[in-house]
Design an enzyme around this catalytic site. Structure first.
Site: not given
Length: 406
Positions: A278, A338, A350
């Protein structure tokens, strides 16, 4: 007789008191040494991903031997000054990096399309990050055929010798002063001649930096850090300084870059078009728009300007970074795990399983309930200043002739 026995008991108690007192003093000294090491580590190297302060104190007779290694001379000096002020008797056996064997060979440049960088000097070790072709690195030490390096975002990791070209001070100066190219397509190849039928020299990914040698038949002639020569199609690359001069990124530019990498597989530790995690994904998006940002989500969250922490998404603009994880409680600290990038229309892009677009709007078909419920905050990095944010137009890492904005 009774008096003698009493005296013996008193003497025994006195000796026991002395022994316990001495043991307590030694324990106190040892704790003090350990406490001081921990204090200095917290001040100078709170994040071991970007600073090395691996120091221990071992007691030998009445002296504490300071052992370990660090790439922070200032921190080591501070530790010794503190111990002296506290009257702790010690001997310094700390190794300051770079190691002596690397004298005048403390520079490296990644020489393959993507180098996998490990947590330890072994291929079986965790993949912690990647570095693309042409990335300059600091070299701290060598173990067998592995090098401990530090990338431009200050990340510490190990690379095997097949992935990096080690340069002397003079060789690195020559490399930095040479004209460069940047490869801009997600994937591609370089060729042995100015003809794609001539055979592949190597694969390439977006962000690769090579030395420019000339032009021929619609191709750029380039040189790799290890001396290999090759040809790249001109419509796939650009002269580095021209690219740098043209950079004036806005949110739409970040979106355009992010969508060129749509569908890439998730790869823990990945920061390239061969796979991204990520934060490796957001880092790559910003790099291809002329910014170096911290490596991990838990580092990126500490940069830039706070935009939202209450799910009020109306104030977000394209390019803002959304962070997700576990909020702090009375007994636990916050944990950022994240990150994604806002692209407007209540959506963010993402890397989670693969690179894709999710929505924070509950009525949307791509609504991401899991991430919505672990949302922490949004930060704006574009056009912001601060530690951890490097603009290549202001502080170039690839050449000696960066164009600086006023």
């Amino acid at each position: 007789m009774m008096k003698s026995i009493k005296n013996i008991k008193l003497l025994g108690l006195f000796l026991l008191f002395i022994t316990v007192s001495c043991d307590q003093k030694e324990e106190k000294d040892e704790n003090k040494a350990e406490e001081t090491i921990a204090e200095v580590r917290q001040e100078f190297a709170p994040d071991k991903r970007v600073a090395l302060f691996d120091i221990q104190a071992e007691k030998k007779e009445d002296v504490y031997i300071l052992m370990g290694e660090s790439n922070l001379p200032e921190a080591v000096n501070n530790l010794k000054e503190k111990l002296e002020a506290e009257n702790v008797n010690f001997r310094d056996s700390i190794k300051i990096l770079p190691q002596e064997e690397m004298e005048n060979m403390q520079h490296g440049v990644i020489k393959i399309s993507v180098a996998n960088l490990r947590g330890e000097a072994a291929h079986s070790s965790e993949l912690v990050t990647q570095a693309t072709l042409g990335t300059p690195v600091k070299v701290y030490k060598k173990e067998d055929n592995w090098y401990l390096i530090q990338t431009p975002d200050n990340y510490l990791s190990w690379v095997d010798g097949g992935g990096v070209q080690i340069f002397s001070d003079e060789e690195f100066k020559d490399w930095k002063s040479s004209e460069k190219l940047i490869y801009l397509q997600p994937f591609g190849n370089s060729f042995a001649e100015a003809d794609e039928a001539s055979g592949v020299v190597s694969d390439l990914v977006a962000g690769a930096i090579l030395e420019f040698s000339g032009e021929k038949n619609g191709y750029f002639e380039v040189e790799y850090p290890d001396g290999r020569t090759a040809f790249i199609q001109q419509n796939e690359a650009k002269k580095y300084m021209e690219w740098l001069q043209e950079l004036d990124p806005e949110g739409d530019d970040l979106i355009a870059t992010s969508k060129k990498l749509m569908g890439l597989p998730y790869l823990w530790g990945g920061t390239s078009a061969k796979g991204v995690d990520c934060s490796g994904y957001t880092k790559t998006i910003f790099f291809l728009n002329g910014m170096v940002i911290p490596r991990d989500a838990s580092q990126q969250v500490h940069t830039g300007k706070l935009i939202d922490s209450t799910r009020n998404f109306e104030n977000l603009v394209s390019g803002d970074l959304l962070f997700f994880g576990r909020p702090a409680t009375d007994s636990t600290s916050e944990r950022v795990v994240h990150v994604g990038m806002w692209i407007g229309n209540n959506e963010f892009i993402h890397s989670s399983g693969s690179v894709h677009v999710s929505s924070v709007a509950k009525e949307a078909p791509n609504y991401d309930d899991f991430d919505y419920n672990r949302y922490l905050r949004t930060k704006r990095l574009l056009d912001q200043e601060g530690e951890g944010l490097t603009y290549l137009r202001k502080k170039d890492i690839f050449t000696d002739s960066s164009s600086k904005e006023e």
